[in-house]
Design a protein around this motif. Sequence first.
Motif, PDB file in Angstrom:
ATOM      1  N   GLY A  75       0.799  -1.219   0.000  1.00 51.54           N
ATOM      2  CA  GLY A  75       0.000   0.000   0.000  1.00 51.54           C
ATOM      3  C   GLY A  75       0.830   1.268   0.000  1.00 51.54           C
ATOM      4  O   GLY A  75       0.280   2.360  -0.056  1.00 51.54           O
ATOM      5  N   SER A  76       2.137   1.131   0.056  1.00 49.29           N
ATOM      6  CA  SER A  76       3.026   2.290   0.095  1.00 49.29           C
ATOM      7  C   SER A  76       3.664   2.520  -1.263  1.00 49.29           C
ATOM      8  O   SER A  76       4.080   1.574  -1.929  1.00 49.29           O
ATOM      9  CB  SER A  76       4.121   2.085   1.141  1.00 49.29           C
ATOM     10  N   LEU A  77       3.773   3.779  -1.666  1.00 48.85           N
ATOM     11  CA  LEU A  77       4.433   4.129  -2.924  1.00 48.85           C
ATOM     12  C   LEU A  77       5.899   4.473  -2.711  1.00 48.85           C
ATOM     13  O   LEU A  77       6.634   4.681  -3.680  1.00 48.85           O
ATOM     14  CB  LEU A  77       3.726   5.328  -3.574  1.00 48.85           C
ATOM     15  N   ARG A  78       6.335   4.541  -1.475  1.00 49.54           N
ATOM     16  CA  ARG A  78       7.691   4.995  -1.152  1.00 49.54           C
ATOM     17  C   ARG A  78       8.726   3.950  -1.570  1.00 49.54           C
ATOM     18  O   ARG A  78       8.553   2.759  -1.357  1.00 49.54           O
ATOM     19  CB  ARG A  78       7.783   5.251   0.357  1.00 49.54           C
ATOM     20  N   ARG A  79       9.823   4.422  -2.163  1.00 52.29           N
ATOM     21  CA  ARG A  79      10.869   3.522  -2.644  1.00 52.29           C
ATOM     22  C   ARG A  79      11.431   2.662  -1.509  1.00 52.29           C
ATOM     23  O   ARG A  79      11.663   1.482  -1.665  1.00 52.29           O
ATOM     24  CB  ARG A  79      11.992   4.320  -3.308  1.00 52.29           C
ATOM     25  N   GLY A  80      11.667   3.243  -0.353  1.00 51.57           N
ATOM     26  CA  GLY A  80      12.220   2.510   0.779  1.00 51.57           C
ATOM     27  C   GLY A  80      11.166   2.012   1.740  1.00 51.57           C
ATOM     28  O   GLY A  80      11.421   1.921   2.941  1.00 51.57           O
TER      29      GLY A  80
ATOM     30  N   PRO B 159      -3.735   3.998   3.106  1.00 56.18           N
ATOM     31  CA  PRO B 159      -3.347   5.047   2.156  1.00 56.18           C
ATOM     32  C   PRO B 159      -4.382   5.210   1.043  1.00 56.18           C
ATOM     33  O   PRO B 159      -5.033   4.238   0.626  1.00 56.18           O
ATOM     34  CB  PRO B 159      -2.016   4.548   1.584  1.00 56.18           C
ATOM     35  N   GLY B 160      -4.495   6.420   0.547  1.00 55.90           N
ATOM     36  CA  GLY B 160      -5.442   6.702  -0.531  1.00 55.90           C
ATOM     37  C   GLY B 160      -5.165   5.893  -1.783  1.00 55.90           C
ATOM     38  O   GLY B 160      -6.101   5.464  -2.475  1.00 55.90           O
ATOM     39  N   ALA B 161      -3.888   5.682  -2.116  1.00 57.83           N
ATOM     40  CA  ALA B 161      -3.556   4.923  -3.324  1.00 57.83           C
ATOM     41  C   ALA B 161      -4.053   3.486  -3.220  1.00 57.83           C
ATOM     42  O   ALA B 161      -4.545   2.912  -4.202  1.00 57.83           O
ATOM     43  CB  ALA B 161      -2.052   4.950  -3.569  1.00 57.83           C
ATOM     44  N   LEU B 162      -3.946   2.896  -2.037  1.00 58.82           N
ATOM     45  CA  LEU B 162      -4.441   1.536  -1.846  1.00 58.82           C
ATOM     46  C   LEU B 162      -5.958   1.501  -1.939  1.00 58.82           C
ATOM     47  O   LEU B 162      -6.536   0.625  -2.603  1.00 58.82           O
ATOM     48  CB  LEU B 162      -3.972   0.992  -0.492  1.00 58.82           C
ATOM     49  N   LYS B 163      -6.622   2.432  -1.299  1.00 54.06           N
ATOM     50  CA  LYS B 163      -8.094   2.473  -1.376  1.00 54.06           C
ATOM     51  C   LYS B 163      -8.550   2.665  -2.814  1.00 54.06           C
ATOM     52  O   LYS B 163      -9.537   2.057  -3.263  1.00 54.06           O
ATOM     53  CB  LYS B 163      -8.624   3.613  -0.491  1.00 54.06           C
ATOM     54  N   ASN B 164      -7.841   3.496  -3.583  1.00 55.08           N
ATOM     55  CA  ASN B 164      -8.190   3.714  -4.983  1.00 55.08           C
ATOM     56  C   ASN B 164      -8.088   2.405  -5.769  1.00 55.08           C
ATOM     57  O   ASN B 164      -8.986   2.074  -6.554  1.00 55.08           O
ATOM     58  CB  ASN B 164      -7.260   4.772  -5.578  1.00 55.08           C
ATOM     59  N   GLY B 165      -7.002   1.653  -5.547  1.00 53.03           N
ATOM     60  CA  GLY B 165      -6.873   0.372  -6.222  1.00 53.03           C
ATOM     61  C   GLY B 165      -7.984  -0.592  -5.856  1.00 53.03           C
ATOM     62  O   GLY B 165      -8.540  -1.292  -6.710  1.00 53.03           O
TER      63      GLY B 165
ATOM     64  N   ASP C 156       4.113 -12.488  -7.225  1.00 60.25           N
ATOM     65  CA  ASP C 156       4.048 -11.475  -8.278  1.00 60.25           C
ATOM     66  C   ASP C 156       3.906 -10.143  -7.555  1.00 60.25           C
ATOM     67  O   ASP C 156       2.849  -9.843  -6.995  1.00 60.25           O
ATOM     68  CB  ASP C 156       2.847 -11.742  -9.194  1.00 60.25           C
ATOM     69  N   HIS C 157       4.964  -9.347  -7.529  1.00 64.71           N
ATOM     70  CA  HIS C 157       4.954  -8.072  -6.802  1.00 64.71           C
ATOM     71  C   HIS C 157       4.366  -6.978  -7.697  1.00 64.71           C
ATOM     72  O   HIS C 157       4.965  -6.614  -8.704  1.00 64.71           O
ATOM     73  CB  HIS C 157       6.364  -7.698  -6.351  1.00 64.71           C
ATOM     74  N   TYR C 158       3.207  -6.494  -7.312  1.00 58.49           N
ATOM     75  CA  TYR C 158       2.547  -5.426  -8.074  1.00 58.49           C
ATOM     76  C   TYR C 158       3.017  -4.075  -7.550  1.00 58.49           C
ATOM     77  O   TYR C 158       2.902  -3.787  -6.355  1.00 58.49           O
ATOM     78  CB  TYR C 158       1.023  -5.538  -7.939  1.00 58.49           C
ATOM     79  N   ASP C 159       3.545  -3.245  -8.439  1.00 60.47           N
ATOM     80  CA  ASP C 159       4.041  -1.933  -8.015  1.00 60.47           C
ATOM     81  C   ASP C 159       3.406  -0.795  -8.802  1.00 60.47           C
ATOM     82  O   ASP C 159       3.980   0.288  -8.925  1.00 60.47           O
ATOM     83  CB  ASP C 159       5.569  -1.873  -8.126  1.00 60.47           C
TER      84      ASP C 159
ATOM     85  N   LEU D 154       8.795   0.202   4.233  1.00 62.71           N
ATOM     86  CA  LEU D 154       8.877  -0.929   5.164  1.00 62.71           C
ATOM     87  C   LEU D 154       7.898  -2.030   4.769  1.00 62.71           C
ATOM     88  O   LEU D 154       8.164  -3.220   4.985  1.00 62.71           O
ATOM     89  CB  LEU D 154       8.580  -0.451   6.585  1.00 62.71           C
ATOM     90  N   ASN D 155       6.764  -1.654   4.194  1.00 61.68           N
ATOM     91  CA  ASN D 155       5.763  -2.652   3.805  1.00 61.68           C
ATOM     92  C   ASN D 155       6.185  -3.424   2.566  1.00 61.68           C
ATOM     93  O   ASN D 155       5.932  -4.628   2.463  1.00 61.68           O
ATOM     94  CB  ASN D 155       4.402  -1.980   3.627  1.00 61.68           C
ATOM     95  N   THR D 156       6.859  -2.759   1.645  1.00 64.22           N
ATOM     96  CA  THR D 156       7.414  -3.475   0.500  1.00 64.22           C
ATOM     97  C   THR D 156       8.506  -4.429   0.976  1.00 64.22           C
ATOM     98  O   THR D 156       8.604  -5.571   0.505  1.00 64.22           O
ATOM     99  CB  THR D 156       7.956  -2.490  -0.539  1.00 64.22           C
ATOM    100  N   ALA D 157       9.323  -3.991   1.934  1.00 61.34           N
ATOM    101  CA  ALA D 157      10.345  -4.873   2.516  1.00 61.34           C
ATOM    102  C   ALA D 157       9.695  -6.081   3.181  1.00 61.34           C
ATOM    103  O   ALA D 157      10.220  -7.206   3.110  1.00 61.34           O
ATOM    104  CB  ALA D 157      11.192  -4.097   3.519  1.00 61.34           C
ATOM    105  N   LEU D 158       8.551  -5.870   3.806  1.00 59.40           N
ATOM    106  CA  LEU D 158       7.840  -6.963   4.458  1.00 59.40           C
ATOM    107  C   LEU D 158       7.384  -8.009   3.436  1.00 59.40           C
ATOM    108  O   LEU D 158       7.480  -9.218   3.670  1.00 59.40           O
ATOM    109  CB  LEU D 158       6.638  -6.397   5.218  1.00 59.40           C
ATOM    110  N   LEU D 159       6.926  -7.549   2.273  1.00 59.34           N
ATOM    111  CA  LEU D 159       6.514  -8.481   1.221  1.00 59.34           C
ATOM    112  C   LEU D 159       7.708  -9.254   0.663  1.00 59.34           C
ATOM    113  O   LEU D 159       7.599 -10.435   0.334  1.00 59.34           O
ATOM    114  CB  LEU D 159       5.796  -7.724   0.100  1.00 59.34           C
TER     115      LEU D 159
END
Length: 196
Positions: free
Chosen positions: A11-16, A84-90, A36-39, A18-23
Amino acid sequence: MTRLDVLALSGSLRRGSLNTALLREAERLVPHLRFDHYDGLGALPHFNEDQEHPAPLAVTDLRRRVRDADAVLIATPEYNASIPGALKNGLDWLSRPAGDDGPALALKPVAVVGASPGPFGTVRAQLALRQVLHKMNAHVVQQPEFLLFQAHQQFGEDGRLPDGSPAQRLLSDVLDALARLAAPGARRHETAAAVR
């Protein structure tokens, strides 16, 4: 053991993030799951019913990847006590039927995790996300729950959780629960029960 395909959605768009690291940690932990990592959340247009037919290509791609997956793993940060708004939008795009198909997440096995530098993890964001997924008729793993608090201190310099740590063991338990929910026999049973 059957190999299962998991769409990993941060749900985070940030390059660094923590949630992407968790995945990424989840992918390393369970080799029998293919990730399959969706970005592309940041590339989705704002949901607009006037743009539904035909749907934008970015939306079509997301829907296809969700449908092709056996299960979905969502890692959400917590912004202002919610998702996050981006996640809700998706999720709003995924909640809509596409052609003859129903919404892509309907009856789909989903697990929710989250990481935050704060002391309470992502407890409020996960509650909000679970409410949205319930409305979308997704099959969400109920237990165990995974809330990684003070996550910036729990990840090592290699971007991993320490081997054998309670956080790593709990994340593995969540993934095992998701795999059980997504197993072919379990999905047939759930689908049959839903149409009775």
